[in-house]
Scaffold this active site. Structure first.
Site, PDB file in Angstrom:
ATOM      1  N   THR A 287       1.052  -1.161   0.052  1.00  0.00           N
ATOM      2  CA  THR A 287      -0.361  -0.297   0.400  1.00  0.00           C
ATOM      3  C   THR A 287       0.773   1.538   0.181  1.00  0.00           C
ATOM      4  O   THR A 287       2.395   1.031  -0.218  1.00  0.00           O
ATOM      5  CB  THR A 287      -1.038   0.412   1.085  1.00  0.00           C
ATOM      6  OG1 THR A 287      -2.224   0.810   0.785  1.00  0.00           O
ATOM      7  CG2 THR A 287      -0.296  -0.232   2.421  1.00  0.00           C
ATOM      8  N   ALA A 288       0.507   2.301  -0.661  1.00  0.00           N
ATOM      9  CA  ALA A 288       1.105   4.068  -0.998  1.00  0.00           C
ATOM     10  C   ALA A 288       2.038   3.944   0.399  1.00  0.00           C
ATOM     11  O   ALA A 288       2.962   4.606   0.958  1.00  0.00           O
ATOM     12  CB  ALA A 288       0.226   4.973  -1.381  1.00  0.00           C
TER      13      ALA A 288
ATOM     14  N   VAL B  24       8.511   6.116  -1.065  1.00  0.00           N
ATOM     15  CA  VAL B  24       7.164   7.088  -0.741  1.00  0.00           C
ATOM     16  C   VAL B  24       7.158   8.235  -1.818  1.00  0.00           C
ATOM     17  O   VAL B  24       8.208   9.195  -1.279  1.00  0.00           O
ATOM     18  CB  VAL B  24       6.660   8.097   0.109  1.00  0.00           C
ATOM     19  CG1 VAL B  24       5.577   8.357  -0.110  1.00  0.00           C
ATOM     20  CG2 VAL B  24       6.161   6.618   1.433  1.00  0.00           C
ATOM     21  N   GLY B  25       7.102   8.446  -3.051  1.00  0.00           N
ATOM     22  CA  GLY B  25       6.873   9.386  -3.946  1.00  0.00           C
ATOM     23  C   GLY B  25       7.777   9.735  -5.171  1.00  0.00           C
ATOM     24  O   GLY B  25       7.212  10.622  -5.553  1.00  0.00           O
TER      25      GLY B  25
ATOM     26  N   CYS C 228       4.688   8.325 -10.054  1.00  0.00           N
ATOM     27  CA  CYS C 228       3.360   8.905  -9.584  1.00  0.00           C
ATOM     28  C   CYS C 228       3.325  10.543  -8.432  1.00  0.00           C
ATOM     29  O   CYS C 228       4.598  11.105  -9.052  1.00  0.00           O
ATOM     30  CB  CYS C 228       4.920   8.249  -8.157  1.00  0.00           C
ATOM     31  SG  CYS C 228       3.821   8.718  -6.081  1.00  0.00           S
TER      32      CYS C 228
END
Length: 478
Positions: free
Chosen positions: A246-247, A296-297, A302
């Protein structure tokens, strides 16, 4: 890994911000370097194909595993289909590529629709499972689309025996001036297809195989719904790794999902993520994860950082998370932000055991999408982010129209992007060659024969944007 001259890092860094310093080395050849990983994934090169619907499918999984990596089948695909993909991949040959087959009465149009499904770019024409001809794109040029393949195929097809040694296979193909040949068993039935380059690669790579000698493949699961039921189905299907994805991995749903998975007592590694802090690593390991996905990112598809302001520069995230995982006897995968072979090397230097690749592999023959041609003649495939509206539609197909429409309002990520095939490296194996060549050279510069030594011995410095630009060749294909 240590910093050059004991530098103090005042702010977080991404891959472009750092460089490796060459050290005295006793490693005389790139081929002396062992790139196998020790995180339980079974990979013999540190590459994982990310669980993106536009990137990771059966063709990609087969090809990457044959060269030593592993692909993660996305969580948006129905369980029955994932189980079928796992069984299919595990039934592939360790050396020979899977051929595209048609019959003599099939048409040129049908062949053209299939030729670009695989990098070898050939259709084997068969009668009763025995090859009788080969058709390439050149054979189909200037020919009516409804012409039968028996009219355009190469007759008197040269075949290789299934027992052939890779060096001998290369020599036979070279002597005859052939790029490829069908491979047949003792009964004359088609067993696969082998190119000259494929024969060479067989001597340079070791496939990632399970305890039964079959190609490895991983599968992803989200943290919503019946997590235990989905995981049980994947375990029964024979997945070699499970990726809880999951993100925002540092959340209660992930902790709960890991507890459900651990209750099933899986005898395979469990990967969980994504996180970017040591605290996140600790919490997920305590909850039962063996490997933590970090990032993340940084992904090319994204938009999380621009939409939310949330994320962390990837080099610093991997460096901190890998140190904490090592302290706890676990491992991390660097997920996202790699666009050049140097980035893979820097992620491993920072302490990752494997590096996940997504959009970089989207523009290859092996990704699931259909090959398309732009107005300027360039070939491309479409890619999209896993939090985009397009991906959300796939995950919410069973929701009501109202609920699907409401969720679509909160998309993140790019819903469509053209990923052009590199004319020099159109297949994923071509990209793997480039990455592995760069990584092996990085290890020789560091004086390292293994990835653990590479992490221990690498010296990294911080550079300006001008320093990064200085390293770019004037005519670059990166």
């Amino acid at each position: 890994m240590r910093l050059l001259d004991g530098e103090h890092i005042a702010h977080d860094l991404t891959y472009n911000d750092v460089f490796m310093v060459p050290r005295r080395s006793a490693v005389g050849s790139r081929l002396e370097v062992d790139l196998s990983t020790g995180d339980g994934s079974g990979t013999t090169i540190p590459l994982v194909v990310a669980n993106m619907t536009a990137v990771s499918g059966r063709r990609m999984a087969e090809t990457i595993a044959r060269r030593g990596g592993i692909a993660v089948i996305p969580q948006d695909i129905p369980e029955a289909v994932v189980a079928d993909v796992i069984r299919w991949v595990k039934g592939r040959h360790l050396v020979f590529d899977t051929p595209i087959t048609l019959g003599p009465a099939d048409t040129v149009g049908e062949a053209l629709g299939l030729l670009h499904k695989r990098a070898h770019g050939a259709v084997v024409v068969v009668e009763g499972s025995r090859p009788v001809g080969v058709v390439t794109e050149a054979d189909c040029q200037g020919v009516d689309r409804f012409a039968q393949l028996r009219e355009v195929m190469s007759h008197g097809v040269h075949t290789l025996p299934e027992s052939v040694d890779p060096r001998e296979a290369f020599n036979r193909l070279h002597q005859r001036g052939h790029r490829l040949a069908p491979v047949v068993g003792e009964d004359g039935r088609l067993a696969g297809i082998l190119t000259r380059t494929g024969a060479l690669r067989t001597t340079l790579y070791d496939p990632a195989v399970d305890d039964s000698g079959r190609l490895r493949v991983a599968a992803a699961v989200g943290v919503n719904g019946d997590v235990a039921g989905k995981v049980k189905a994947l375990l029964e299907a024979g997945a070699d790794l499970l990726v809880l994805d999951t993100a925002h991995g540092h959340q209660e749903k992930m902790i709960s999902a890991l507890a459900q998975v651990r209750a099933l007592d899986p005898q395979i590694p469990i990967v969980a993520g994504n996180v970017v802090t040591a605290e996140g690593v600790r919490d997920l390991i305590e909850a039962g994860a063996d490997i933590i996905k970090v990032g993340v990112g940084p992904g090319a598809m994204c938009t999380t950082r621009m939409m939310t302001g949330v994320g962390r520069p990837q080099f610093s995230a991997v460096l901190e998370c890998a140190a904490e995982a090592r302290r706890l006897g676990r491992h991390v995968w660097a997920d996202g932000g790699v666009r050049h072979p140097r980035d893979v090397a820097l992620a491993l230097a920072a302490g990752a055991s494997n590096v996940m690749v997504g959009s970089w592999f989207a523009g290859t023959y092996e990704s699931p999408g259909d090959l398309q041609r732009a107005a300027d003649g360039r070939l491309y495939k479409e890619s999209f982010g896993m939090a985009s509206a397009r991906a959300v539609r796939l995950r919410t197909v069973e929701d009501s129209p109202f609920d699907r429409a409401r969720k679509a309002l909160f998309e993140e990520g790019i819903s469509t992007s053209r990923m052009f095939l590199d004319p020099e490296r159109p297949g994923v194996e071509d990209l793997i060659d480039s990455i592995v060549a760069g990584l092996r050279s990085s290890c020789t510069y560091a004086g390292a024969r293994t990835l653990d030594e590479f992490h221990e011995r690498t010296v990294v410095g911080v550079q300006s944007s001008s320093g990064y630009a200085e390293g770019l060749p004037l005519a670059t294909s990166w």
